[in-house]
Design an enzyme around this catalytic site. Structure first.
Site, mmCIF file in Angstrom:
data_model
loop_
_atom_site.group_PDB
_atom_site.id
_atom_site.type_symbol
_atom_site.label_atom_id
_atom_site.label_comp_id
_atom_site.label_asym_id
_atom_site.label_seq_id
_atom_site.Cartn_x
_atom_site.Cartn_y
_atom_site.Cartn_z
ATOM 1 N N ARG A 149 0.809 -1.216 0.000
ATOM 2 C CA ARG A 149 0.000 0.000 0.000
ATOM 3 C C ARG A 149 0.850 1.277 0.000
ATOM 4 O O ARG A 149 0.361 2.369 0.294
ATOM 5 C CB ARG A 149 -0.964 0.026 1.200
ATOM 6 C CG ARG A 149 -2.008 -1.105 1.155
ATOM 7 C CD ARG A 149 -2.911 -0.939 -0.061
ATOM 8 N NE ARG A 149 -3.999 -1.906 -0.111
ATOM 9 C CZ ARG A 149 -3.963 -3.034 -0.816
ATOM 10 N NH1 ARG A 149 -2.875 -3.351 -1.507
ATOM 11 N NH2 ARG A 149 -4.996 -3.850 -0.837
ATOM 12 N N LEU A 150 2.129 1.159 -0.352
ATOM 13 C CA LEU A 150 2.996 2.336 -0.451
ATOM 14 C C LEU A 150 2.988 2.804 -1.908
ATOM 15 O O LEU A 150 4.000 2.764 -2.611
ATOM 16 C CB LEU A 150 4.406 2.007 0.047
ATOM 17 C CG LEU A 150 4.474 1.614 1.523
ATOM 18 C CD1 LEU A 150 5.899 1.240 1.920
ATOM 19 C CD2 LEU A 150 3.969 2.771 2.394
#
Length: 211
Positions: free
Chosen positions: A190-191
């Site tokens: 989720r970066l």
């Protein structure tokens, strides 16, 4: 599996500032072409969000029908909920999602009607059933039954049996004039990569946002 357990780790691409064109419309065109090549289902489908003057929002999927330096164009019934909300509060957000490429594009901006000439040119390019449909449906109004709609369709098919269907006064295009465009590339854990363009003093300023 519960809804909370559904997840996907994105890892197909990365997005750096150097990867992105200095003009966001050029960058959008590049990504759109790549979505076409990837055979994304309806790559021009976009979520359109509008709001009433007192900020009550609504959203729906519509189809992009044109994009250039002036903005993003779609067509609709001006009497529809979105048409009424845009007349009262001419601002909107768009969101494109291309899962095959793990990409998203968000657009925010003011909205204006396109010219009648431009609307008519597009309207006349539509298939005949779609043109007749624009005369048949009073979009977003309460409909007594499906039969009522079918009866109106039959009447209009007779009315326009010669294939000449003029542009209705209640139908036409809107252009979202972008003030902010964000390019989102899915990344692991989720970066995600997020590169945003904002119009400042008449020029586009590019910057990275935290995921």
């Amino acid at each position: 599996m519960s809804i909370a357990d559904i997840r996907k780790d994105y890892q197909r691409h990365a997005l750096t500032e150097a990867d992105v064109a200095d003009d966001p419309i050029a960058q959008f065109t590049t990504w759109f072409d790549e979505a076409l090549k990837a055979e994304v289902i309806e790559p021009n489908a976009m979520c359109l969000a509008t709001a009433t003057p007192d900020a009550y929002p609504s959203a729906r999927m519509v189809l992009l029908k044109g994009v250039d330096a002036r903005g993003f164009v779609f067509y609709t019934d001006y009497r529809s909920r979105k048409g009424v909300e845009l007349a009262d509060n001419p601002c909107a957000s768009l969101c494109f999602f291309w899962p095959e490429l793990e990409r998203q594009v968000r657009v925010n901006g003011a909205v204006q009607r396109v010219s009648r000439t431009e609307s008519d040119a597009y309207f006349q390019s539509r298939p005949l059933p779609s043109r007749i449909g624009a005369w048949t449906s009073s979009q977003s109004s309460v409909l007594p039954s499906r039969e009522t709609l079918e009866q109106e369709l039959a009447a209009n098919e007779t009315r326009f049996a010669d294939g000449i269907v003029p542009l209705p006064e209640h139908w036409g295009g809107f252009r979202v004039v972008p003030e902010e465009i964000e390019f989102w590339q899915g990344r692991r854990s989720r970066l995600h990569d997020r590169i945003q363009f904002r119009k400042e003093a008449g020029r586009w300023v590019k910057r990275r946002l935290s995921p």
